[in-house]
Scaffold this motif. Structure first.
Motif, PDB file in Angstrom:
ATOM      1  N   ASN B 518       0.836  -1.207   0.000  1.00 46.28           N
ATOM      2  CA  ASN B 518       0.000   0.000   0.000  1.00 46.28           C
ATOM      3  C   ASN B 518       0.871   1.257   0.000  1.00 46.28           C
ATOM      4  OD1 ASN B 518      -2.418  -1.421   0.089  1.00 46.28           O
ATOM      5  ND2 ASN B 518      -2.212  -1.704   2.303  1.00 46.28           N
ATOM      6  N   ALA B 519       0.460   2.216  -0.795  1.00 45.87           N
ATOM      7  CA  ALA B 519       1.195   3.484  -0.804  1.00 45.87           C
ATOM      8  C   ALA B 519       0.807   4.280   0.438  1.00 45.87           C
ATOM      9  CB  ALA B 519       0.852   4.267  -2.056  1.00 45.87           C
ATOM     10  N   ARG B 520       1.793   4.897   1.104  1.00 44.20           N
ATOM     11  CA  ARG B 520       1.473   5.721   2.276  1.00 44.20           C
ATOM     12  C   ARG B 520       0.997   7.090   1.814  1.00 44.20           C
ATOM     13  NH1 ARG B 520       6.375   5.265   6.412  1.00 44.20           N
ATOM     14  NH2 ARG B 520       6.344   3.027   6.754  1.00 44.20           N
ATOM     15  N   ALA B 521       0.230   7.727   2.669  1.00 44.36           N
ATOM     16  CA  ALA B 521      -0.331   9.020   2.299  1.00 44.36           C
ATOM     17  C   ALA B 521       0.738  10.114   2.218  1.00 44.36           C
ATOM     18  CB  ALA B 521      -1.398   9.415   3.301  1.00 44.36           C
ATOM     19  N   GLU B 522       1.934   9.844   2.796  1.00 40.33           N
ATOM     20  CA  GLU B 522       2.960  10.891   2.789  1.00 40.33           C
ATOM     21  C   GLU B 522       3.438  11.151   1.365  1.00 40.33           C
ATOM     22  OE1 GLU B 522       5.546   8.424   4.762  1.00 40.33           O
ATOM     23  OE2 GLU B 522       4.754   8.744   6.777  1.00 40.33           O
ATOM     24  N   GLU B 523       3.404  12.415   0.976  1.00 38.57           N
ATOM     25  CA  GLU B 523       3.876  12.752  -0.362  1.00 38.57           C
ATOM     26  C   GLU B 523       5.403  12.678  -0.396  1.00 38.57           C
ATOM     27  OE1 GLU B 523       1.997  13.054  -2.758  1.00 38.57           O
ATOM     28  OE2 GLU B 523       0.083  13.278  -1.752  1.00 38.57           O
ATOM     29  N   PRO B 524       5.964  12.340  -1.536  1.00 37.94           N
ATOM     30  CA  PRO B 524       7.417  12.368  -1.648  1.00 37.94           C
ATOM     31  C   PRO B 524       7.943  13.803  -1.517  1.00 37.94           C
ATOM     32  CG  PRO B 524       6.395  11.749  -3.734  1.00 37.94           C
ATOM     33  CD  PRO B 524       5.303  11.896  -2.747  1.00 37.94           C
ATOM     34  N   ILE B 525       9.105  13.941  -0.894  1.00 39.08           N
ATOM     35  CA  ILE B 525       9.676  15.277  -0.697  1.00 39.08           C
ATOM     36  C   ILE B 525      10.972  15.404  -1.485  1.00 39.08           C
ATOM     37  CG2 ILE B 525      10.628  16.880   1.011  1.00 39.08           C
ATOM     38  CD1 ILE B 525       8.813  15.624   3.069  1.00 39.08           C
ATOM     39  N   VAL B 526      11.102  16.506  -2.206  1.00 38.07           N
ATOM     40  CA  VAL B 526      12.321  16.748  -2.975  1.00 38.07           C
ATOM     41  C   VAL B 526      12.835  18.158  -2.683  1.00 38.07           C
ATOM     42  CG1 VAL B 526      11.655  15.217  -4.864  1.00 38.07           C
ATOM     43  CG2 VAL B 526      11.092  17.629  -4.993  1.00 38.07           C
ATOM     44  N   ARG B 527      14.131  18.334  -2.877  1.00 35.05           N
ATOM     45  CA  ARG B 527      14.745  19.663  -2.762  1.00 35.05           C
ATOM     46  C   ARG B 527      15.364  19.969  -4.131  1.00 35.05           C
ATOM     47  NH1 ARG B 527      15.975  22.593   1.708  1.00 35.05           N
ATOM     48  NH2 ARG B 527      15.237  20.897   3.039  1.00 35.05           N
ATOM     49  N   PRO B 599       5.356  13.306 -10.916  1.00 32.76           N
ATOM     50  CA  PRO B 599       3.959  13.679 -11.162  1.00 32.76           C
ATOM     51  C   PRO B 599       3.317  14.411  -9.985  1.00 32.76           C
ATOM     52  CG  PRO B 599       4.331  11.323 -11.566  1.00 32.76           C
ATOM     53  CD  PRO B 599       5.548  11.850 -10.902  1.00 32.76           C
ATOM     54  N   LYS B 600       3.800  14.124  -8.746  1.00 35.42           N
ATOM     55  CA  LYS B 600       3.196  14.776  -7.573  1.00 35.42           C
ATOM     56  C   LYS B 600       4.183  14.680  -6.420  1.00 35.42           C
ATOM     57  CE  LYS B 600      -1.184  14.783  -5.094  1.00 35.42           C
ATOM     58  NZ  LYS B 600      -2.370  13.979  -4.770  1.00 35.42           N
ATOM     59  N   VAL B 601       4.869  15.778  -6.115  1.00 37.58           N
ATOM     60  CA  VAL B 601       5.856  15.776  -5.030  1.00 37.58           C
ATOM     61  C   VAL B 601       5.697  17.077  -4.230  1.00 37.58           C
ATOM     62  CG1 VAL B 601       7.581  14.360  -6.219  1.00 37.58           C
ATOM     63  CG2 VAL B 601       7.601  16.836  -6.522  1.00 37.58           C
ATOM     64  N   VAL B 602       6.363  17.092  -3.064  1.00 38.26           N
ATOM     65  CA  VAL B 602       6.354  18.314  -2.238  1.00 38.26           C
ATOM     66  C   VAL B 602       7.744  18.932  -2.300  1.00 38.26           C
ATOM     67  CG1 VAL B 602       6.122  19.229   0.099  1.00 38.26           C
ATOM     68  CG2 VAL B 602       4.542  17.467  -0.725  1.00 38.26           C
ATOM     69  N   ASP B 603       7.775  20.238  -2.605  1.00 36.61           N
ATOM     70  CA  ASP B 603       9.055  20.950  -2.627  1.00 36.61           C
ATOM     71  C   ASP B 603       9.447  21.274  -1.182  1.00 36.61           C
ATOM     72  OD1 ASP B 603      11.126  22.734  -2.825  1.00 36.61           O
ATOM     73  OD2 ASP B 603      10.279  23.827  -4.526  1.00 36.61           O
ATOM     74  N   ALA B 604      10.603  20.754  -0.752  1.00 39.52           N
ATOM     75  CA  ALA B 604      11.001  20.905   0.654  1.00 39.52           C
ATOM     76  C   ALA B 604      11.191  22.379   1.021  1.00 39.52           C
ATOM     77  CB  ALA B 604      12.291  20.137   0.898  1.00 39.52           C
ATOM     78  N   GLU B 609       2.978  21.574  -2.980  1.00 43.33           N
ATOM     79  CA  GLU B 609       2.953  20.455  -3.920  1.00 43.33           C
ATOM     80  C   GLU B 609       3.369  20.967  -5.301  1.00 43.33           C
ATOM     81  OE1 GLU B 609      -0.455  17.670  -3.558  1.00 43.33           O
ATOM     82  OE2 GLU B 609      -0.623  18.040  -5.712  1.00 43.33           O
ATOM     83  N   THR B 610       4.133  20.171  -6.009  1.00 41.12           N
ATOM     84  CA  THR B 610       4.535  20.573  -7.349  1.00 41.12           C
ATOM     85  C   THR B 610       4.658  19.334  -8.231  1.00 41.12           C
ATOM     86  OG1 THR B 610       6.170  21.832  -8.611  1.00 41.12           O
ATOM     87  CG2 THR B 610       7.022  20.444  -6.855  1.00 41.12           C
ATOM     88  N   ARG B 611       4.939  19.542  -9.482  1.00 41.49           N
ATOM     89  CA  ARG B 611       5.200  18.430 -10.407  1.00 41.49           C
ATOM     90  C   ARG B 611       6.155  18.949 -11.467  1.00 41.49           C
ATOM     91  NH1 ARG B 611      -0.337  16.974 -13.282  1.00 41.49           N
ATOM     92  NH2 ARG B 611      -1.229  17.319 -11.245  1.00 41.49           N
ATOM     93  N   PHE B 612       6.966  18.082 -11.979  1.00 36.78           N
ATOM     94  CA  PHE B 612       7.900  18.517 -13.023  1.00 36.78           C
ATOM     95  C   PHE B 612       8.422  17.309 -13.785  1.00 36.78           C
ATOM     96  CE2 PHE B 612      10.379  17.859  -9.146  1.00 36.78           C
ATOM     97  CZ  PHE B 612      11.390  17.040  -9.580  1.00 36.78           C
TER      98      PHE B 612
END
Lengths: 81, 732
Positions: B518-527, B599-604, B609-612
């Protein structure tokens, strides 16, 4: 394809274009009178394309409806015979 | 190529659906469905006999025949697809409506129509039976029936995806509502109903689509303004095609480099203008059926010429919108919108695709009401194409497969009932094909070229049979069969990679996944780190993945010892791991850029939320990040061309898909004619008495009495030919 008992296809086309023309033009007039907010407007909103395009549809559809109205077509056919 | 692909983020990020359809638009769509169903029920009473059901009573006037002839071809996949082609290839896409259609349609009207009409055949396979015998007819009948429902299913699948993307409609509802409507009105009224609705749909398509080029040209500052904007924008939209001319019809066909299609004039003239075009317009029964059922030979010929005139007008609503996409399609912030090909991994994540150019323009210019009309035009186009396929399937199955093979002596009423059931069964098989494509989506590319496999060989044997009385029954069968096999073999050849083909290395950043899957609800975080390039655009240069799961394909990822390189497997990063922006590839001079999709990440930094999507950025994976790596090597891939093989078929490694298809069709036609001629020389021809009304020289034209000059097909064909030449010179 268009026997004497069959309603011509052109009549159906006239009807649907007339109905669409009335809907499109009425919507266009409403949006002209009560304009949506700036950010919700389409590009070239100021040309009010829906109003004049609706008018074109009404004109075209109306002409086809009158010209190919089933009783008119039957009369023309019996006249030719 | 380094490119930051944030341009379309807003367009995609704000809403899943592209077009905001409101209640007024829905009203217009519902009215359309009610009218087409009402027409189907109304026409049922006029289809008592087989001639009524399958051949519309042979009563069609020239205008209805012409409108139906073009409408059957004017499906929404055609309009959207060729708008996309214009966005991809520029003005060259207009050739499909000029040299790629008009000479063939005029040839059908003047040269071939008398044979089809005088022999009173009900289908193209029916002509083969009369000319060559049962073998060629069955081969054509079975392959056509099979191909028709498969292509119809592929169109249905593609259309459902489009409606989902554009309008947010449920895929299953789109498929069932549209296809059952078609099944009902074709089963009730047969070809009459299909033709009635096609004529109606023709008007709706035009009235729903014509505003886009009108408004677009006003917006662009006229034709000249549009061309200037295209020349200005094209380097940003198609950075791989620097120097290619997007605004000419012929002057850029002197070499393979000068145009975006990678083709030369020979391929355009003989591939598109001869093989593809004549095959499609002269022998595809879907088209031919519409005009051979006219009330007289003169009506059939005039109807076909009218079809040519209408076809020449279609670039107004297809090619011009594609060109407008290059000129005036913008993001909500006013910046230029860049679209990407469908097979680009960034498609639908950060960018809209070429196929979306027409709906995007609709969204840009059409408000409530007009948008409903535009969407109705698209649905009408889809149903029109499908009705064409279904009615042609019903005719060919009943007359060319069922009657000769299964039940030869049934009553006319029985065949009408069979035709009605065929319409329903044809739709159900199409729906089955559409659902199959959900699971085997990669065969879609195969189905879309299926039509080329059959119609070009079919044209080869039909035209030889009409023009050469020495062509024998064996030649008809073997020429057809060998050419089909050659066509399939050519397609396999250009998609085969004997040394293996590795797709570009790529990673996709997703949500963290627990052990149970199962995927966790936490969005991936990127810098993110970025730089501004000389053109003033911000460019992502480094991505640090702090949390989440990374799906890596063909990316060498260093292990803990820094010496071990993983290409496939599943593990969790234990210490910071650097991935370089370029990945070397064995046997390739230049390394691949690493492609990163988020497709769907969080900018640290911002917490937003952003996508690129980005090519050629360095990536750092921090401890705790999950990795799922795989290595993919294709030896056969229907979605990719092997340039080393392509150059043998299309004479250039730079040839794009269209160019390869055109050249393949030309070689197939050559093989078909050569095999048929050689076999004819060694086998026995039919006696001339059996070829009467089937072959040139043995077919006296019937005297249809005097007619005014304006009803002469030859005159109007000449006028259309002159206009065609003038258009080509004007846009040279």
């Amino acid at each position: 394809m268009e026997s004497e008992h069959q309603i011509p296809i052109w009549f159906f086309i006239g009807c649907i274009l007339l109905i669409y023309g009335i809907i499109v033009m009425a919507t266009g007039v409403y949006l002209w009178v009560a304009p949506p907010p700036e950010e919700a407007r389409v590009k070239l909103y100021e040309y009010h394309a829906d109003v004049w395009w609706g008018a074109v549809l009404i004109l075209f559809g109306g002409l086809y409806c009158v010209r190919f109205w089933p009783s008119n077509v039957s009369k023309r056919q019996s006249f030719r015979r | 190529m380094n490119a930051v692909l944030l341009a379309a983020t807003d367009a995609l990020g704000q809403s899943e659906r592209l077009l905001p359809v409101g209640p007024i638009d829905w009203l217009i769509i519902v009215i359309y469905f009610l009218v087409v169903l009402a027409i189907g029920f109304y026409l049922k009473r006029f289809t008592a006999t087989g001639e009524d059901f399958f051949l519309a009573g042979r009563k069609m006037t020239a205008w209805i025949a012409g409108l139906s002839f073009i409408s059957a071809n004017l499906s929404s996949l055609e309009t959207m697809g060729w708008s996309a082609m214009a966005y991809q290839y520029g003005m060259l896409a207009a050739h499909a409506y000029l040299i790629g259609a008009i000479p063939a349609i005029l040839f059908l009207a003047i040269v071939m129509m008398p044979f089809y009409y005088i022999c009173r055949t009900h289908s193209v396979p029916g002509y083969l039976k009369l000319r060559y015998g049962e073998g060629a007819r069955l081969l054509a009948g079975i392959s056509f029936a099979f191909m028709t429902v498969l292509v119809s299913g592929a169109s249905m699948f593609a259309m459902a995806k489009v409606l989902k993307l554009l309008l947010g409609w449920d895929i299953h509802s789109s498929i069932w509502v549209a296809s059952l409507t078609v099944a009902i009105y074709v089963a009730l009224g047969g070809l009459i109903s299909a033709v009635f609705n096609e004529v109606l749909q023709f008007f709706l398509i035009w009235f729903g689509s014509l505003l886009i080029p009108i408004l677009g040209l006003i917006h662009a500052g006229g034709w000249k303004g549009m061309m200037e904007k295209i020349n200005h924008n094209v380097s940003a939209i198609h950075p791989n095609l620097q120097g290619a001319d997007f605004t000419s019809l012929w002057s850029n066909l002197g070499s393979f480099d000068a145009n975006p299609m990678g083709i030369d004039w020979f391929g355009m003239v003989f591939g598109l203008g001869l093989a593809v075009s004549f095959g499609y317009w002269c022998t595809d029964f879907l088209q031919v059926q519409r005009v051979i059922v006219a009330k007289s030979l003169r009506s059939a010929q005039n109807g076909t010429v009218i079809g040519a005139v209408l076809k020449m007008c279609v670039p107004l609503i297809v090619t011009i919108p594609g060109l407008l996409g290059l000129a005036v399609l913008t993001n909500p912030d006013g910046s230029l919108m860049v679209l990407v090909p469908q097979n680009d991994p960034r498609a639908e994540i950060t960018h809209r695709t070429f196929n979306d150019v027409l709906p995007l323009l609709m969204g840009q210019y059409l408000g409530p009401g007009l948008l409903g009309l535009g969407v109705t035009a698209m649905i009408a186009g889809f149903m029109s194409g499908m009705a064409g396929n279904v009615s042609a399937f019903a005719t060919v199955w009943t007359y060319d497969v069922y009657r000769p093979l299964i039940n030869r002596n049934a009553s006319d009423r029985h065949y009408v009932a069979m035709g009605r059931w065929c319409a329903i069964v044809g739709v159900l098989i199409s729906i089955g094909t559409a659902y199959t494509l959900f699971w085997f989506g990669n065969i879609l590319a195969f189905l879309q070229v299926l039509v080329f496999f059959f119609i070009v060989p079919l044209f080869g044997v039909v035209i030889l049979g009409m023009l050469w009385k020495r062509a024998t029954p064996a030649a008809g069968f073997w020429g057809f069969l060998v050419a089909i096999l050659f066509s399939v073999a050519t397609w396999v050849f250009v998609h085969t990679f004997p040394d293996g083909h590795r797709p570009q290395p790529q990673i996709i950043i997703r949500q963290y996944q627990a052990e149970d899957g199962n995927a966790r609800a936490e969005e991936p975080i990127v810098r993110l780190q970025s730089q501004t390039d000389p053109a003033g655009r911000e460019r992502i240069t480094r991505i640090v993945v702090e949390r989440g799961r990374v799906l890596a394909t063909n990316v060498p990822i260093p292990g803990q010892s820094q010496n071990v390189v993983f290409l496939s497997g599943k593990w969790t990063i234990q210490q910071p791991t650097d991935l370089p922006p370029q990945v070397p590839h064995p046997g390739r001079e230049k390394p691949f850029d690493l492609r990163v999709l988020a497709p769907k990440v969080v900018d640290a930094q911002t917490g937003r939320e952003t996508r690129f999507g980005v090519d050629g950025a360095a990536v750092v994976l921090l401890p705790g990040v999950q990795v799922e790596a795989s290595e993919i090597v294709h030896y056969f891939n229907p979605a990719a061309f092997n340039p080393a093989h392509v150059r043998y078929v299309a004479r250039s490694e730079k040839a794009q898909e269209m160019a390869v298809n055109m050249y393949s069709a030309f070689w197939t036609l050559c093989v078909c004619v050569i095999v048929a001629v050689v076999v004819s020389l060694f086998t026995k021809p039919k006696p001339e008495s059996e070829l009467k009304n089937l072959v040139m020289g043995l077919t006296p034209l019937p005297d249809e009495g005097p007619c005014p000059w304006y009803e002469r097909p030859m005159l109007w064909a000449a006028v259309v030919a002159i206009v065609l030449v003038a258009i080509n010179i004007l846009f040279w």
